[in-house]
Design a protein around this motif. Structure first.
Motif, short mmCIF file in Angstrom:
data_model
loop_
_atom_site.label_atom_id
_atom_site.label_comp_id
_atom_site.label_asym_id
_atom_site.label_seq_id
_atom_site.Cartn_x
_atom_site.Cartn_y
_atom_site.Cartn_z
N GLN A 35 107.70 44.34 38.77
CA GLN A 35 106.89 45.53 39.02
C GLN A 35 107.39 46.71 38.19
OE1 GLN A 35 104.03 45.38 40.93
NE2 GLN A 35 103.67 47.36 39.95
N VAL A 36 108.69 46.75 37.92
CA VAL A 36 109.26 47.82 37.10
C VAL A 36 108.60 47.83 35.71
CG1 VAL A 36 111.37 48.61 35.92
CG2 VAL A 36 111.47 47.82 38.29
N TYR A 37 108.44 46.64 35.13
CA TYR A 37 107.79 46.54 33.82
C TYR A 37 106.33 47.01 33.92
CZ TYR A 37 105.39 44.59 29.81
OH TYR A 37 104.58 44.45 28.70
N TYR A 38 105.62 46.55 34.94
CA TYR A 38 104.20 46.89 35.04
C TYR A 38 103.98 48.37 35.34
CZ TYR A 38 103.21 41.93 34.81
OH TYR A 38 103.13 40.63 34.38
N ASP A 39 104.86 48.98 36.10
CA ASP A 39 104.75 50.42 36.35
C ASP A 39 104.88 51.19 35.03
OD1 ASP A 39 104.42 49.99 39.05
OD2 ASP A 39 106.50 50.48 39.59
N SER A 40 105.82 50.75 34.21
CA SER A 40 106.04 51.40 32.92
C SER A 40 104.86 51.16 31.97
CB SER A 40 107.34 50.87 32.29
OG SER A 40 107.63 51.54 31.09
N LEU A 41 104.36 49.92 31.95
CA LEU A 41 103.21 49.60 31.10
C LEU A 41 101.98 50.38 31.54
CD1 LEU A 41 101.96 48.02 28.78
CD2 LEU A 41 101.59 46.10 30.36
N HIS A 94 97.87 54.55 30.59
CA HIS A 94 97.25 55.83 30.95
C HIS A 94 97.23 56.77 29.73
CE1 HIS A 94 96.00 59.24 33.36
NE2 HIS A 94 97.03 59.94 32.89
N SER A 95 98.34 56.80 28.98
CA SER A 95 98.40 57.63 27.77
C SER A 95 97.43 57.10 26.70
CB SER A 95 99.83 57.65 27.21
OG SER A 95 100.70 58.25 28.13
N TYR A 96 97.34 55.78 26.61
CA TYR A 96 96.39 55.18 25.65
C TYR A 96 94.97 55.60 25.97
CZ TYR A 96 93.34 51.81 23.42
OH TYR A 96 92.30 51.24 22.70
N TYR A 97 94.60 55.55 27.26
CA TYR A 97 93.24 55.93 27.65
C TYR A 97 92.98 57.41 27.36
CZ TYR A 97 93.16 51.42 30.10
OH TYR A 97 93.20 50.08 30.40
N GLN A 98 94.01 58.24 27.50
CA GLN A 98 93.88 59.66 27.15
C GLN A 98 93.66 59.82 25.65
OE1 GLN A 98 97.49 61.33 28.94
NE2 GLN A 98 96.23 62.30 30.52
N LYS A 140 103.77 56.93 22.50
CA LYS A 140 104.93 56.43 21.74
C LYS A 140 106.19 56.45 22.62
CE LYS A 140 107.66 57.00 17.55
NZ LYS A 140 108.91 56.68 18.25
N GLN A 141 106.38 57.53 23.36
CA GLN A 141 107.54 57.63 24.26
C GLN A 141 107.53 56.49 25.28
OE1 GLN A 141 107.33 61.53 25.99
NE2 GLN A 141 107.93 62.58 24.10
N HIS A 142 106.36 56.22 25.85
CA HIS A 142 106.26 55.14 26.84
C HIS A 142 106.50 53.77 26.22
CE1 HIS A 142 105.24 57.65 30.16
NE2 HIS A 142 104.07 58.05 29.66
N MET A 143 106.02 53.57 24.99
CA MET A 143 106.25 52.28 24.33
C MET A 143 107.73 52.10 24.01
SD MET A 143 103.35 50.89 24.48
CE MET A 143 103.98 49.38 23.78
N TRP A 161 88.53 48.47 21.02
CA TRP A 161 89.39 49.38 21.78
C TRP A 161 89.45 48.88 23.22
CZ3 TRP A 161 84.25 50.38 21.00
CH2 TRP A 161 83.50 50.86 22.07
N LEU A 162 90.33 49.47 24.01
CA LEU A 162 90.52 49.08 25.41
C LEU A 162 90.03 50.20 26.32
CD1 LEU A 162 94.17 47.68 25.16
CD2 LEU A 162 92.01 46.51 24.68
N SER A 163 89.53 49.81 27.48
CA SER A 163 89.06 50.80 28.45
C SER A 163 89.43 50.34 29.85
CB SER A 163 87.55 50.99 28.32
OG SER A 163 87.08 51.92 29.29
N GLU A 164 89.56 51.31 30.75
CA GLU A 164 89.83 50.97 32.16
C GLU A 164 88.53 50.89 32.96
OE1 GLU A 164 92.18 54.02 34.03
OE2 GLU A 164 91.18 55.59 32.88
N LYS A 165 87.39 51.13 32.30
CA LYS A 165 86.10 51.07 32.98
C LYS A 165 85.08 50.40 32.08
CE LYS A 165 85.73 55.86 31.61
NZ LYS A 165 86.06 57.21 32.06
N PRO A 166 84.04 49.81 32.66
CA PRO A 166 83.07 49.07 31.85
C PRO A 166 82.15 49.94 31.00
CG PRO A 166 82.44 49.03 34.17
CD PRO A 166 83.80 49.64 34.11
#
Length: 200
Positions: free
Chosen positions: A50-56, A61-65, A86-89, A171-176
């Motif tokens: 879960q630690v990895y997934y929380d970070s990802l 979230h930054s990518y979607y922004q 970049k910081q998150h990656m 590109w990737l999206s969190e919504k359809p």
């Protein structure tokens, strides 16, 4: 005898090109687009910590922004989002992933490549250059998500067939909903969902 009459209709070239572009986009996105976007996807496994997934998730979230900033053609917001992404990656805890060393090497290489691409993002002076960089980040981030999963989340893999002179781009999206980061308001809803990844 009535004189012959010649009628000519003149349409501004710009209007014609816009109409042709919109028609092309609609042709490239058949009725199945909506079905693909809304069809329930079979739940995929996300077997790591879960630690990895929380970070990802923070990275996503930054990518979607970043994508949203490009939809709005806002270079300043895009630069800020890219810097945070970049910081998150860079801080993504890939070493916590319990997998064989060769697989882990691929993951580490992918995160490093995403970070390197984001490092040059701000240096791109025009939106077109930023969007080209965003495309590369999107492709690599999709590979990362497919390799590790994203627990409890759904990711929509979307496609614009007309981006970059009809070469097409994802590109990737969190919504359809389609909000095109490659054209913004010029062709905001041009595109389709190609894949839906839904993780338990």
């Amino acid at each position: 005898m009535l004189p012959s009459m010649n009628f000519s209709v003149r349409v501004p070239i710009g209007t014609f090109l816009i109409a042709a572009a919109l028609y092309g986009c609609q042709q490239a996105a058949p009725k199945t687009t909506e079905e693909a976007a809304t069809a329930p996807a079979a739940a995929l496994q996300a077997p790591y910590s879960q630690v990895y997934y929380d970070s990802l998730q923070l990275a996503m979230h930054s990518y979607y922004q970043l994508a949203d900033a490009l939809v709005k053609a806002d270079s300043v917001a895009a630069n800020n989002a890219a810097a945070v992404l970049k910081q998150h990656m860079d801080s993504l805890p890939v070493q916590s992933l319990q997998m064989d060393s060769s697989h882990l090497g691929i993951i580490t290489g992918t995160t490093g490549s995403i970070s390197a691409e984001l490092a040059g993002f701000e240096g791109e002076t025009g939106l077109e250059g930023k969007r080209a960089s965003f495309q590369m980040v999107s492709d690599m981030l999709f590979d990362l998500v497919k390799n590790t999963g994203l627990k409890g989340k759904t990711v929509y893999h979307q496609y614009c067939p007309m981006a970059f002179d009809d070469k097409g781009a994802y590109w990737l999206s969190e919504k359809p909903e389609i909000l095109n980061p490659y054209f913004g308001k010029k062709m905001l809803h041009c595109g389709e969902t190609k894949d839906t990844l839904s993780y338990q």
